[in-house]
Design an enzyme around this catalytic site. Structure first.
Site, PDB file in Angstrom:
ATOM      1  N   ASP A 308     -62.606 -10.594 -12.412  1.00 54.89           N
ATOM      2  CA  ASP A 308     -62.982 -10.022 -11.301  1.00 54.89           C
ATOM      3  C   ASP A 308     -62.179  -9.068 -10.481  1.00 54.89           C
ATOM      4  O   ASP A 308     -61.103  -8.738 -11.015  1.00 54.89           O
ATOM      5  CB  ASP A 308     -63.606 -11.183 -10.271  1.00 54.89           C
ATOM      6  CG  ASP A 308     -64.546 -10.705  -9.388  1.00 54.89           C
ATOM      7  OD1 ASP A 308     -64.812  -9.473  -9.405  1.00 54.89           O
ATOM      8  OD2 ASP A 308     -65.459 -11.517  -8.807  1.00 54.89           O
TER       9      ASP A 308
HETATM   10  C1  BGC Z   1     -67.323  -9.533  -7.034  1.00 59.48           C
HETATM   11  C2  BGC Z   1     -68.234  -9.212  -8.194  1.00 59.48           C
HETATM   12  C3  BGC Z   1     -68.263  -8.075  -8.737  1.00 59.48           C
HETATM   13  C4  BGC Z   1     -67.081  -7.123  -8.591  1.00 59.48           C
HETATM   14  C5  BGC Z   1     -67.261  -5.679  -9.182  1.00 59.48           C
HETATM   15  C6  BGC Z   1     -66.220  -8.471  -6.975  1.00 59.48           C
HETATM   16  O1  BGC Z   1     -65.512  -8.427  -5.769  1.00 59.48           O
HETATM   17  O2  BGC Z   1     -66.833 -10.689  -6.590  1.00 59.48           O
HETATM   18  O3  BGC Z   1     -69.190 -10.097  -8.413  1.00 59.48           O
HETATM   19  O4  BGC Z   1     -68.861  -7.841  -9.688  1.00 59.48           O
HETATM   20  O5  BGC Z   1     -66.414  -7.242  -7.542  1.00 59.48           O
HETATM   21  O6  BGC Z   1     -67.884  -4.896  -8.135  1.00 59.48           O
END
Ligand code: BGC
Length: 771
Positions: A308
């Site tokens: 993430d």
């Molecule tokens: C979130 C994810 C997301 C990623 C990319 C993160 O902050 O937790 O769910 O896919 O960002 O945008």
């Protein structure tokens, strides 16, 4: 703390490195041609090129100063020089048209093919439809789809989302979300399918199959790769705050939290995104037992693990299990990470090169990770078609809009309807009030055009609740907001309550009040809060309105069940519409008018008290009715509304619940049937939920567990025998030794208030994950 943690993490990593091969089933069968292509590409790659494939950067690193276009010099640097293999997100957190997005991806692909000869993979957070396209389609958020208890809608959304994402030249979505929403304080439960593992698993599997289709080795031009997320245990932080530590009993982790992921792995899910936080003291990004052991080895899964956002950095900046970036990258990749979402710093590529040269990350691990990235690109057909010329006539179509409207109608939940105040007769003078009454932004929630949600700026053509009611009941609707939200992103908690007196004055002139309360939009950490109660200003508005003596229909437009125990008695009717998206206002007006009937049921427990946040599958000792063995008589299951609650304008009678055999063995399939009759005066759909209760078990059993569901549509007087096939293994639980156990003894199968006892005649223990 740091001293204690690092050896644990390191120890796990080392053991994982030595045995990264299938131990049991193989969830995605290998395809010879795919593997041959992967090996052929891998053979010709330099170490620098390999490192680049393991890094994903945000599109922001490629933006020019207008924030709208790509900067050729930055393309040269990031793709040409660093050879970065993946890009994500949108420019400047703005939605763009399909054309604009497609052109941007084409430019990146051209550069990638010209300089590396390997296609880039672009990924987007398409959470409830084309979240980041201005002209695509939206469906209700996942929490609403769960409330329909209708798998069709998960399929429909997955299909439309894949189609429209591909239409924008993007082959990869960070979806579906399958974090069990078991703590209402957590700001992301609306992104998931609620609190129950079975419901979550069923809906997520359907969405995955619709997104990828049935052959994960050959993803077509109307399908995309999924990234099931967030692996795992993300949704139950002890603090209730986003991205904070969870403590989860090992058996629950396996039995409940892994279940939806397992179902999606078996459906062919090609990538996973890792839980940003930690479980039982180990940051998930450093947890080789979960990433490598449970997934890559036990399931023989050959897909790709992406981090993430900036979570490798979090290993040293936040969690302090690594001293610096170098150590964090080493820890993550050795634990099983294949692609690092960095997201701003291409230097990560050089760190990987350096770690490979020093042997701290074995070359075998680097090659394994690169293979996984290449395999994904081959499976997506990106080598033959880095971009594609194809018409997508259904993009943003009426057909998708109509599915979205139907899903919204089936997802809004009628929680209370005293004296049959609903449906409206059509003659009432209606005051519409509350901060959610005239907002598209709140109907959609986060991940809607922008990260924090800003539907009003992009699609003013859709109807808010107010506009939909005005169209439905011309000349009958007045409006006073009473309370208004601040529209500044990130200031979503600010409210202006100066309009309460005006709303009260307007209420005196009306026959009925539709009070639309809830939450403004938020997403992730900005949605953290300290009080689950509905805001004080909104409660004050409801109290002031109630003092007029006019009946109140309370509409809850919220991403999580905000506590309303003190004002609920002031309302004649309550509807939880959650986040039904662009057609949610129209759906509500249609339901309130009686043209359609309510059929949604809560996919979570709606708690009543702040110190009593429950899930429906609690332990028997918590229930006051089970006096036997219970010594804590204050531990009352006193919730606002239970999981599965939802009313209709008609009534349903349940009769003749039967199980085909009173006694069963571990390999049997239980055939359960029940008669459901529409005993009221209007047509209605009924979600039929079947539960099991294990009466005596070697670990304290849950009071009940959802084991099957289906939805039937019945005209007045119609009776339908609903049948279910439940494999006995579905009644098993994970014991203290981490193994699945179906134990000899009595079970109660229940449905619609009826119950039948059945007996399991033999204990069986399975090694994980073979359930
Ligand atoms: C979130 C994810 C997301 C990623 C990319 C993160 O902050 O937790 O769910 O896919 O960002 O945008």
């Amino acid at each position: 703390m740091k001293r204690y943690l690092i050896p644990v993490v390191t120890m796990l990593s080392v053991s994982a490195l030595s045995c990264n091969s299938p131990k049991g089933e193989v969830v995605i069968p290998a395809d010879k041609a795919v593997e041959a292509k992967v090996e052929q590409v891998l053979k010709g790659m330099t170490l620098e090129e390999k490192a680049g494939q393991l890094v994903q950067l945000s599109i922001m690193v490629l933006q020019d100063e207008t924030n709208e276009a790509l900067d050729p010099a930055k393309l040269d640097k990031i793709i040409g020089q660093y050879k970065v293999g993946s890009i994500l997100n949108v420019m400047n957190d703005h939605a763009h048209s399909r054309e604009h997005t497609a052109q941007m991806v084409k430019d990146i692909q051209a550069k990638s093919m010209e300089t590396i000869g390997i296609p880039c993979i672009y990924g987007l957070d398409m959470i409830h439809g084309a979240s980041y396209l201005t002209d695509g389609s939206f469906y209700p958020q996942e929490i609403n789809l769960a409330a329909t208890f209708n798998r069709t809608y998960a399929r429909m959304m997955g299909h439309a989302m894949a189609y429209e994402t591909r239409a924008a030249q993007v082959p990869w979505v960070f979806s579906p979300v399958m974090d069990l929403g078991r703590d209402p304080r957590w700001p992301r439960i609306w992104e998931s399918f609620g609190e129950d593992p079975y419901l979550q698993a069923e809906m997520a599997r359907e969405e995955t199959l619709a997104l990828q289709d049935k052959d994960p080795n050959h993803i077509g031009l109307e399908n995309v790769a999924v990234s099931i997320k967030h692996f795992m245990g993300y949704g139950v932080p002890v603090s209730g705050k986003d991205r904070t530590p969870a403590i989860i009993a090992p058996n629950d982790l396996r039995e409940k939290f892994f279940a939806p992921f397992l179902e999606c792995f078996r459906a062919g899910a090609l990538t996973i995104m890792v839980n940003s936080a930690s479980v039982n003291g180990i940051p998930t990004h450093a947890n080789s037992v979960l990433l490598t052991g449970w997934v890559k080895e036990e399931l023989g899964w050959d897909g790709m693990v992406v981090t993430d956002w900036a979570d490798i950095d979090n290993l040293y900046t936040r969690d302090h299990v690594a001293a610096d970036k170098r150590e964090a990258v080493k820890m993550g990749i050795n634990a099983g990470i294949d692609m690092i979402m960095d997201p701003y710093d291409p230097e990560c590529c050089n760190v990987i090169v350096d770690l490979a040269k020093s042997g701290e990350i074995p070359m075998s691990r680097i090659d394994d990770a690169v293979r996984r990235v290449l395999r994904l690109k081959v499976r997506l057909g990106l080598f033959e078609n880095p971009t594609w010329e194809k018409e997508y006539p259904m993009f943003g179509s009426e057909a998708f809009a109509s599915e979205s409207f139907d899903a919204a109608c089936e997802s809004e939940v009628l929680l209370k309807n005293e004296d049959g105040i609903l449906p409206f007769k059509g003659t009432e003078k209606i005051l519409v009030t509350g901060p959610n009454a005239n907002s598209l932004r709140t109907l959609n929630g986060g991940w809607s055009y922008t990260w924090q949600g800003s539907a009003d700026d992009y699609v003013p053509q859709y109807n808010t609740i107010l506009e939909a009611l005005q169209q439905r009941f011309p000349g009958k609707v007045s409006y006073e907001p009473g309370v208004l939200y601040d529209q500044t992103p990130m200031l979503w908690q600010n409210e202006d309550a100066s309009g309460i007196a005006k709303a009260v004055a307007a209420a005196y002139k009306a026959d009925v009040i539709v009070a639309c309360v809830g939450e403004n939009t938020y997403c992730e950490t900005p949605g953290n809060m300290d009080d689950l109660n509905l805001s004080a200003n909104q409660k004050q508005l409801v109290r002031a309105l109630a003092a007029t003596g006019k009946p109140i229909v309370l509409i809850l437009n919220e991403g999580r069940p905000r506590l309303i125990g003190d004002i609920e008695p002031l309302a004649k009717a309550v509807v939880d519409i959650m986040l039904p998206s662009n057609f949610g206002g129209d759906a509500l007006a249609t339901l309130l008018s009686g043209e359609r009937n309510f059929s949604g049921k809560l996919p979570f427990t709606y708690s009543k008290h702040i110190n009593a946040l429950h899930t429906y599958d609690y332990k028997v000792s918590e229930h006051r009715e089970t006096m036997e063995g219970s010594y804590n008589y204050d531990a009352i299951m006193d919730v606002q509304w239970p999981f599965g609650h939802g009313l209709s304008y008609t009534t349903f009678a349940y009769d003749n619940l039967k199980v085909d055999k009173p006694e069963f063995g571990p390999e049997d399939v239980l055939k359960v049937s029940v008669e459901v009759t529409n005993t009221g005066n209007v047509s209605g759909k009924e979600a039929v939920l079947v539960y099991s209760s294990d009466l005596v078990a070697s670990l304290i059993p849950d009071v009940k567990r959802l084991r099957a569901f289906d939805k039937v549509n019945l005209v007045p007087g119609e009776k339908h025998v609903v049948t279910f096939e439940i494999p006995a293994s579905r009644l098993a639980f994970v014991g203290a030794d981490g193994k699945w156990r179906l134990e000899e003894g009595d079970f109660r199968i229940s449905c619609g208030g009826l119950g039948v006892m059945v007996h399991c005649n033999q204990t069986k223990v399975w090694n994980t994950p073979n359930i």
